[in-house]
Design a protein around this motif. Sequence first.
Motif, PDB file in Angstrom:
ATOM      1  N   VAL A 138     -67.522   1.998 -40.756  1.00  0.00           N
ATOM      2  CA  VAL A 138     -68.816   2.628 -41.012  1.00  0.00           C
ATOM      3  C   VAL A 138     -69.938   1.602 -40.898  1.00  0.00           C
ATOM      4  O   VAL A 138     -71.007   1.865 -40.327  1.00  0.00           O
ATOM      5  CB  VAL A 138     -68.825   3.296 -42.400  1.00  0.00           C
ATOM      6  N   ARG A 139     -69.697   0.413 -41.421  1.00  0.00           N
ATOM      7  CA  ARG A 139     -70.722  -0.632 -41.366  1.00  0.00           C
ATOM      8  C   ARG A 139     -70.981  -1.112 -39.946  1.00  0.00           C
ATOM      9  O   ARG A 139     -72.070  -1.608 -39.640  1.00  0.00           O
ATOM     10  CB  ARG A 139     -70.304  -1.810 -42.253  1.00  0.00           C
ATOM     11  N   MET A 140     -69.985  -0.976 -39.067  1.00  0.00           N
ATOM     12  CA  MET A 140     -70.156  -1.385 -37.672  1.00  0.00           C
ATOM     13  C   MET A 140     -70.708  -0.264 -36.794  1.00  0.00           C
ATOM     14  O   MET A 140     -71.139  -0.514 -35.672  1.00  0.00           O
ATOM     15  CB  MET A 140     -68.820  -1.860 -37.095  1.00  0.00           C
ATOM     16  N   ALA A 141     -70.672   0.968 -37.282  1.00  0.00           N
ATOM     17  CA  ALA A 141     -71.102   2.112 -36.479  1.00  0.00           C
ATOM     18  C   ALA A 141     -72.616   2.082 -36.266  1.00  0.00           C
ATOM     19  O   ALA A 141     -73.358   1.515 -37.066  1.00  0.00           O
ATOM     20  CB  ALA A 141     -70.696   3.410 -37.172  1.00  0.00           C
ATOM     21  N   PRO A 142     -73.100   2.697 -35.196  1.00  0.00           N
ATOM     22  CA  PRO A 142     -74.550   2.757 -34.961  1.00  0.00           C
ATOM     23  C   PRO A 142     -75.274   3.438 -36.121  1.00  0.00           C
ATOM     24  O   PRO A 142     -74.713   4.292 -36.815  1.00  0.00           O
ATOM     25  CB  PRO A 142     -74.653   3.596 -33.677  1.00  0.00           C
ATOM     26  N   GLU A 143     -76.498   3.082 -36.323  1.00  0.00           N
ATOM     27  CA  GLU A 143     -77.293   3.685 -37.390  1.00  0.00           C
ATOM     28  C   GLU A 143     -77.461   5.180 -37.154  1.00  0.00           C
ATOM     29  O   GLU A 143     -77.488   5.656 -36.021  1.00  0.00           O
ATOM     30  CB  GLU A 143     -78.663   3.010 -37.462  1.00  0.00           C
ATOM     31  N   GLY A 144     -77.582   5.902 -38.257  1.00  0.00           N
ATOM     32  CA  GLY A 144     -77.774   7.338 -38.172  1.00  0.00           C
ATOM     33  C   GLY A 144     -76.490   8.136 -38.092  1.00  0.00           C
ATOM     34  O   GLY A 144     -76.525   9.368 -38.032  1.00  0.00           O
ATOM     35  N   ARG A 145     -75.367   7.467 -38.091  1.00  0.00           N
ATOM     36  CA  ARG A 145     -74.067   8.154 -38.035  1.00  0.00           C
ATOM     37  C   ARG A 145     -73.596   8.369 -39.470  1.00  0.00           C
ATOM     38  O   ARG A 145     -73.256   7.407 -40.161  1.00  0.00           O
ATOM     39  CB  ARG A 145     -73.064   7.307 -37.256  1.00  0.00           C
ATOM     40  N   ASP A 146     -73.570   9.604 -39.907  1.00  0.00           N
ATOM     41  CA  ASP A 146     -73.327   9.862 -41.325  1.00  0.00           C
ATOM     42  C   ASP A 146     -72.035  10.621 -41.601  1.00  0.00           C
ATOM     43  O   ASP A 146     -71.810  11.087 -42.714  1.00  0.00           O
ATOM     44  CB  ASP A 146     -74.503  10.622 -41.935  1.00  0.00           C
ATOM     45  N   GLU A 147     -71.152  10.706 -40.610  1.00  0.00           N
ATOM     46  CA  GLU A 147     -69.952  11.517 -40.777  1.00  0.00           C
ATOM     47  C   GLU A 147     -68.682  10.716 -40.489  1.00  0.00           C
ATOM     48  O   GLU A 147     -68.611   9.966 -39.517  1.00  0.00           O
ATOM     49  CB  GLU A 147     -70.027  12.718 -39.824  1.00  0.00           C
ATOM     50  N   ILE A 148     -67.695  10.904 -41.361  1.00  0.00           N
ATOM     51  CA  ILE A 148     -66.350  10.365 -41.155  1.00  0.00           C
ATOM     52  C   ILE A 148     -65.428  11.542 -40.870  1.00  0.00           C
ATOM     53  O   ILE A 148     -65.333  12.476 -41.694  1.00  0.00           O
ATOM     54  CB  ILE A 148     -65.855   9.605 -42.398  1.00  0.00           C
ATOM     55  N   GLN A 266     -60.078  -7.951 -31.484  1.00  0.00           N
ATOM     56  CA  GLN A 266     -60.687  -9.282 -31.437  1.00  0.00           C
ATOM     57  C   GLN A 266     -62.202  -9.239 -31.263  1.00  0.00           C
ATOM     58  O   GLN A 266     -62.939  -9.985 -31.913  1.00  0.00           O
ATOM     59  CB  GLN A 266     -60.056 -10.111 -30.324  1.00  0.00           C
ATOM     60  N   GLU A 267     -62.684  -8.348 -30.393  1.00  0.00           N
ATOM     61  CA  GLU A 267     -64.120  -8.287 -30.149  1.00  0.00           C
ATOM     62  C   GLU A 267     -64.910  -7.858 -31.386  1.00  0.00           C
ATOM     63  O   GLU A 267     -66.111  -8.158 -31.503  1.00  0.00           O
ATOM     64  CB  GLU A 267     -64.430  -7.315 -29.003  1.00  0.00           C
ATOM     65  N   LEU A 268     -64.248  -7.148 -32.301  1.00  0.00           N
ATOM     66  CA  LEU A 268     -64.937  -6.656 -33.494  1.00  0.00           C
ATOM     67  C   LEU A 268     -64.839  -7.609 -34.675  1.00  0.00           C
ATOM     68  O   LEU A 268     -65.540  -7.418 -35.679  1.00  0.00           O
ATOM     69  CB  LEU A 268     -64.364  -5.296 -33.902  1.00  0.00           C
ATOM     70  N   GLN A 269     -63.995  -8.610 -34.577  1.00  0.00           N
ATOM     71  CA  GLN A 269     -63.766  -9.468 -35.734  1.00  0.00           C
ATOM     72  C   GLN A 269     -65.021 -10.135 -36.276  1.00  0.00           C
ATOM     73  O   GLN A 269     -65.203 -10.198 -37.503  1.00  0.00           O
ATOM     74  CB  GLN A 269     -62.679 -10.496 -35.409  1.00  0.00           C
ATOM     75  N   PRO A 270     -65.945 -10.617 -35.429  1.00  0.00           N
ATOM     76  CA  PRO A 270     -67.149 -11.231 -35.982  1.00  0.00           C
ATOM     77  C   PRO A 270     -68.013 -10.249 -36.783  1.00  0.00           C
ATOM     78  O   PRO A 270     -68.802 -10.670 -37.635  1.00  0.00           O
ATOM     79  CB  PRO A 270     -67.899 -11.732 -34.739  1.00  0.00           C
ATOM     80  N   ARG A 271     -67.865  -8.943 -36.520  1.00  0.00           N
ATOM     81  CA  ARG A 271     -68.661  -7.924 -37.212  1.00  0.00           C
ATOM     82  C   ARG A 271     -67.898  -7.251 -38.343  1.00  0.00           C
ATOM     83  O   ARG A 271     -68.459  -6.391 -39.031  1.00  0.00           O
ATOM     84  CB  ARG A 271     -69.115  -6.865 -36.209  1.00  0.00           C
ATOM     85  N   PHE A 272     -66.640  -7.608 -38.528  1.00  0.00           N
ATOM     86  CA  PHE A 272     -65.811  -6.961 -39.555  1.00  0.00           C
ATOM     87  C   PHE A 272     -66.291  -7.411 -40.938  1.00  0.00           C
ATOM     88  O   PHE A 272     -66.114  -8.554 -41.333  1.00  0.00           O
ATOM     89  CB  PHE A 272     -64.339  -7.316 -39.348  1.00  0.00           C
TER      90      PHE A 272
END
Length: 426
Positions: A138-148, A266-272
């Motif tokens: 959720v923290r990595m998702a684009p802003e304004g995305r409010d649904e899981i 791997q590409e997401l690890q810096p943003r995890f």
Amino acid sequence: MSEPLTTGGDATGTDTEGGDVTGTDAADRHAALADRAAELDAADKLAAVRDRFVLDGTVYLDGNSLGALSTGVLPRLTEVVGREWGELRIRSWEESGWWTAPERIGDRIAPLVGAAPGQVVVGDSTSVNVFKALVAAVRMAPEGRDEILVDAATFPTDGYIAQSAARLTGRTVRAVPAAEIAAEAGATTAVALVNHVDYRTGRLHDLRGITAALHQAGALAVWDLCHSAGALPVSLDADAVDLAVGCTYKYLNGGPGAPAYLYVRQELQPRFDSPLPGWNSHADPFSMAAGYEAADGAARGRVGTPEILSLLALDAALDVWDGVAVPDVREKSLGLTDYFLECVAALVPAGRLESVTPRAHAERGSQVSLRCADAGAVMRELTARGVVGDYRRPDVLRFGFTPLYTRYADALRAARVLATVLEGTA
């Protein structure tokens, strides 16, 4: 969806089309099934792997809940407790490699889920790792995305965790059948949590297709691999999965309560950004700094002190995979489940069972689930007669097939005992 079992006759000699068959025909049917089991077991590429497990005369078809003990675990734990803990004590964190165990063992699991090294860390429970993965997604998702989005048939804990993650992050949860998630994902979707294999029915979901659809919608994918890793091929890297979690006590045979694992691409690890930062995931753990700075790589998924005894039991259990090719495991899994369904159809009294496991190989995990009246009582009687599966209320018998140690002869014996039990409850 339930599927009727197509039979050639029941165990008492009554053909399902209404005609009678003789006792000789029933005996011939039993003999033919036994001959096929013997042929299939003789040709089994994985037959020798069975010797790597501690087994007895029981037909054990509950490896989808708790895998069997491998022969290497007890000697390894004896060494860990007696020497590493008993003699080396605190020195074992460095001298015995305890400190790096979460990543080292993660790299051993990585090939079983189609991941390159450096993306899997082992520790904590599946539930805790689902929480980390969902909140981080959720923290990595684009802003304004409010649904899981959550698989509507998910294992209950996944749903509970998703609700908690939504409360924490100010999102909402929407339950959607797994097969519809690809179509339902849209501009408001932050992430979807999906089970690769349905724990109740054994249905295998389209990991590649659903992940691609989520990415097309701008959302992230979190997969629960508890009922697939170790039983069938998983291609996390090739299919561009964002995050995944799984337990190790089912088809990976790590033991009761064995630690789970977390995959972070791997590409997401810096943003995890883990919602559970701990000293073990700090860039400099022993600085004991007041401020948190996340470590690089998969170590960001760590929290507190590793659970060493269970980690090293898992490490020893993974030795059974030496020389084992996952495609061979999948081939045998499908062969076993096909054969078991054939035996059940041939031997069980007509109309007593209904399969809720898909017949199509592309949609089947490594278990067979059968709808049955009085399922709890039937499973208790099966267990008393040496055939161990489990059931899910109200009416589902589950039989998990672990290709590393289950034989075709076991599948036949299970079907025969099931037929006998159901004849007695008619």
